[in-house]
Design a protein around this motif. Structure first.
Motif, short mmCIF file in Angstrom:
data_model
loop_
_atom_site.label_atom_id
_atom_site.label_comp_id
_atom_site.label_asym_id
_atom_site.label_seq_id
_atom_site.Cartn_x
_atom_site.Cartn_y
_atom_site.Cartn_z
N SER A 62 39.51 -13.91 -17.43
CA SER A 62 39.52 -14.73 -16.22
C SER A 62 40.83 -14.49 -15.47
N SER A 63 40.71 -14.06 -14.21
CA SER A 63 41.90 -13.83 -13.39
C SER A 63 42.56 -15.14 -12.99
N ILE A 64 41.84 -16.25 -13.15
CA ILE A 64 42.39 -17.57 -12.78
C ILE A 64 43.25 -18.13 -13.91
N THR A 65 42.71 -18.13 -15.13
CA THR A 65 43.43 -18.70 -16.27
C THR A 65 44.25 -17.67 -17.02
N GLY A 66 43.93 -16.38 -16.83
CA GLY A 66 44.62 -15.33 -17.56
C GLY A 66 44.19 -15.26 -19.01
N LEU A 67 43.05 -15.88 -19.34
CA LEU A 67 42.56 -15.91 -20.71
C LEU A 67 41.14 -15.33 -20.79
N MET A 68 40.74 -14.97 -22.01
CA MET A 68 39.36 -14.55 -22.24
C MET A 68 38.48 -15.80 -22.27
N GLU A 69 37.39 -15.76 -21.54
CA GLU A 69 36.49 -16.91 -21.48
C GLU A 69 35.05 -16.45 -21.73
N TYR A 70 34.27 -17.35 -22.33
CA TYR A 70 32.84 -17.09 -22.54
C TYR A 70 32.10 -17.57 -21.29
N ARG A 71 31.59 -16.63 -20.52
CA ARG A 71 30.99 -16.98 -19.24
C ARG A 71 29.96 -15.93 -18.82
N PRO A 72 29.18 -16.20 -17.77
CA PRO A 72 28.22 -15.20 -17.28
C PRO A 72 28.94 -13.95 -16.77
N ILE A 73 28.38 -12.81 -17.10
CA ILE A 73 28.96 -11.52 -16.70
C ILE A 73 27.88 -10.69 -16.01
N SER A 74 28.24 -10.11 -14.86
CA SER A 74 27.32 -9.24 -14.13
C SER A 74 27.45 -7.81 -14.62
N THR A 130 0.82 -1.23 0.00
CA THR A 130 0.00 0.00 0.00
C THR A 130 0.85 1.26 0.00
N LYS A 131 2.06 1.17 -0.53
CA LYS A 131 2.95 2.33 -0.65
C LYS A 131 3.71 2.24 -1.97
N PRO A 132 4.20 3.38 -2.47
CA PRO A 132 5.03 3.31 -3.67
C PRO A 132 6.28 2.48 -3.43
N VAL A 133 6.59 1.62 -4.38
CA VAL A 133 7.78 0.75 -4.31
C VAL A 133 8.69 1.11 -5.47
N TYR A 134 10.00 1.12 -5.22
CA TYR A 134 10.97 1.52 -6.25
C TYR A 134 12.11 0.51 -6.33
N PRO A 135 12.65 0.31 -7.53
CA PRO A 135 13.87 -0.51 -7.63
C PRO A 135 15.06 0.28 -7.10
N LEU A 136 15.75 -0.28 -6.14
CA LEU A 136 16.90 0.40 -5.54
C LEU A 136 18.22 -0.11 -6.08
N PHE A 137 18.19 -1.27 -6.70
CA PHE A 137 19.41 -1.88 -7.23
C PHE A 137 19.03 -2.83 -8.35
N ILE A 138 19.70 -2.73 -9.49
CA ILE A 138 19.42 -3.60 -10.64
C ILE A 138 20.74 -4.14 -11.17
N ARG A 139 20.79 -5.43 -11.34
CA ARG A 139 21.98 -6.06 -11.93
C ARG A 139 21.53 -7.09 -12.97
N GLY A 140 22.09 -6.97 -14.16
CA GLY A 140 21.78 -7.93 -15.21
C GLY A 140 22.85 -8.99 -15.33
N LEU A 141 22.45 -10.15 -15.80
CA LEU A 141 23.40 -11.24 -16.05
C LEU A 141 23.30 -11.62 -17.52
N LYS A 142 24.45 -11.60 -18.22
CA LYS A 142 24.46 -11.97 -19.63
C LYS A 142 25.68 -12.82 -19.91
N MET A 143 25.64 -13.52 -21.01
CA MET A 143 26.78 -14.33 -21.44
C MET A 143 27.67 -13.50 -22.35
N GLY A 144 28.99 -13.59 -22.13
CA GLY A 144 29.91 -12.83 -22.96
C GLY A 144 31.35 -13.20 -22.69
N ASP A 145 32.24 -12.65 -23.48
CA ASP A 145 33.67 -12.89 -23.30
C ASP A 145 34.21 -11.97 -22.22
N ALA A 146 34.90 -12.56 -21.27
CA ALA A 146 35.46 -11.77 -20.17
C ALA A 146 36.79 -12.38 -19.75
#
Length: 537
Positions: free
Chosen positions: A279-291, A261-277
């Motif tokens: 990797s600090s572990i392998t030191g390589l570009m990997e196709y994985r979920p990205i925030s 019974t009150k106005p509600v607002y989004p305070l934080f939005i984060r999307g998840l998509k697949m892409g090349d990023a």
């Protein structure tokens, strides 16, 4: 007892708990009460409120189709005024080229190492050039949306597999993450889950929604703080555009507004998509979920300073949980039919600065539109066949010189059904009769539902006011002008209409008349509702 010296955190599985040793029963009871409050409301922090944090980032910026031409500049973000990019120099040769009014995408990398995409950047100002011959100057852009954590090369690439949204009042509404407290004479323990999930529900084809709780803690020698946040996660079977997600977000936002019974607002939005990023572990570009964090201007959003209690709300999640998929699914299934009514009603709820006259008109339009769109409501005085025969008989018995005029009145634009539609007064009568089933417990104290005379009087007054405010024709009745200028009277009428619309929405969500009775009987403002229904001005 020194609380700081006897408290310790012990981790186990998906939760954590604190054990406090003490032998004094009164002190145990006092600490028990204090920590219960600490864990439940006053000291529970909201985390990741990026949408409401100002920031300033300096770095290099470039256009996706010209990555070699980089320009230094500063991005400033304020939740109320939005984002502004201030560039030193320009992406074009300002001596020979005209500055475009809009860049769809601008990419950047800032000094902290963060990568950023700016979406829909509108040029609005240039400063004086230091040297016209050198082509050096500054220019500024309003930025519609800011994406942090990913570079989108094309507008069509702005798609996501899921969206995580934290809404205001979601912690209180969901009541997730309540502590388990065990008390004995010598000690008590508080156990708190670090992660909790509510099973996904299908809201429509290819779309799912679920809630997740994340909790953590921090403490020093004086205070223990439990940081918890309940998010709503919207998932699609395949990546979909942000615009599609925003529609789902808005309908969930409206649903939560109805519940609390009150106005509600989004305070934080984060999307998840697949892409090349990288990797600090392998030191390589990997196709994985990205925030990807999503930021944009949220104008006139009130600061949420008060924790709502369950009795302050129309519906808590606990009242919906047994059939949550059914209720939320109904809300989405009826969007095509009821979306105009949702927009009118919630547009009024979210605009606290609206004039009482406009609020009243919006609510009247909302309740009338609800009746028109509802297939279970009567729309015509008599059947179309009977009405066509009636119109034909009337026109045939009319003097020839008046037939054209009368036909234009009874059959405007050749549409005979228009003159057969119910007027607003009769539509309101039907809606109030339906509401009276749901508020049966109040009827003994409610003249609005109990007394036909009072019901008809109320409808007569609000219909006349709606017609006056719409057409500004008082038909010689000066009292209409006086009533239209009476803000308190209009707000009083608006409160009654809001109550009627709330009941209609509960019907559409799937509650039975008996269930709606129980909902209103348990409301904290029950006495106010009775007062609204038992008085008439």
């Amino acid at each position: 007892m020194d609380l700081n010296s006897t408290a310790c955190w012990v981790f186990g599985g998906m939760g954590f708990w604190v054990l406090i040793s003490c032998s004094h029963p009164c002190l145990i009871e006092m600490l028990y009460s204090y920590l219960k409050q600490l864990l439940n409301k006053n000291y529970v922090k909201r985390v990741d409120l990026d949408m409401f944090e100002e920031f300033e980032e300096r770095g290099e910026w470039w256009l996706p189709d010209n990555p070699d031409k980089k320009v230094f500049g500063t991005l400033k973000f304020n939740p109320n005024s939005g984002a502004v990019l201030d560039l030193i120099s320009s992406f074009i040769d300002i001596q020979s080229e005209r500055q475009p009014a809009l860049y769809t995408l601008i990419l950047g990398k800032v000094s902290t190492g963060k990568i950023i995409t700016l979406y829909q950047c509108s040029y609005f100002r240039s400063s004086l050039n230091i040297s016209i011959s050198s082509g050096f100057g500054t220019c500024q852009f309003y930025v519609y949306k800011v994406f942090t954590g990913f570079h989108f090369q094309e507008e069509s690439d702005i798609k996501f597999k899921s969206l995580i949204v934290y809404y205001s009042y979601l912690n209180e509404w969901s009541q997730m993450g309540l502590p388990n407290i065990e008390l004995s004479q010598e000690e008590f323990s508080i156990k708190y889950k670090r992660r909790e999930l509510i099973e996904p529900v299908n809201i429509k084809q290819d779309w799912q929604v679920f809630m997740e709780l994340y909790a953590d803690y921090d403490w020093d020698k004086l205070d223990i703080n439990i940081n918890k946040q309940v998010n709503i996660v919207i998932e699609s079977d395949e990546e979909k555009s942000l615009q599609e997600y925003e529609k789902v977000m808005r309908h969930i936002q409206n649903f939560l507004s109805l519940c609390v019974t009150k106005p509600v607002y989004p305070l934080f939005i984060r999307g998840l998509k697949m892409g090349d990023a990288f990797s600090s572990i392998t030191g390589l570009m990997e196709y994985r979920p990205i925030s990807v964090n999503i930021l944009y201007q949220v104008s006139n959003t009130p600061i949420v300073t008060k924790n709502l209690m369950p009795y302050d709300m129309l519906l808590t999640f606990s009242k919906l949980s047994s059939k949550f998929e059914y209720y939320l699914g109904n809300w989405f299934r009826k969007i095509e039919l009821l979306e105009p009514i949702y927009e009118l009603y919630f547009g009024t709820i979210y605009n606290s600065y609206m004039y009482p006259q406009q609020e009243f008109l919006n609510l009247m339009q909302s309740v009338e539109a609800y009746h028109r769109k509802n297939p279970t409501m009567k729309q015509y005085e008599i059947s179309q066949e009977e009405h066509s025969e009636r119109v034909e008989k009337i026109i045939n018995k009319t003097p020839e010189e008046y037939k054209t005029w009368l036909k234009n009145r009874l059959v405007p634009q050749g549409k005979v059904y228009i003159s057969n539609q119910l007027d607003l007064r009769k539509r309101l009568v039907e809606i109030i009769n339906v509401c009276s089933e749901a508020l049966g417990e109040f009827i003994e104290q409610s003249n609005l539902f109990k007394s036909r005379k009072m019901r008809d009087s109320f409808i007569y007054k609000i219909v006349r006011m709606r017609n006056y405010l719409t057409h500004l024709d008082d038909h010689g009745d000066e009292s209409l002008k006086q009533q239209a200028a009476n803000d308190n009277l209009l707000r009083y009428w608006s409160q009654k209409i809001k109550l009627i619309i709330e009941i209609c929405f509960l019907y559409e969500v799937g509650f039975s008349p008996e269930e709606i009775k129980d909902i209103f009987m348990q409301r904290n403002d029950k006495e106010l509702i009775i007062h609204l229904l038992s008085t008439n001005f």
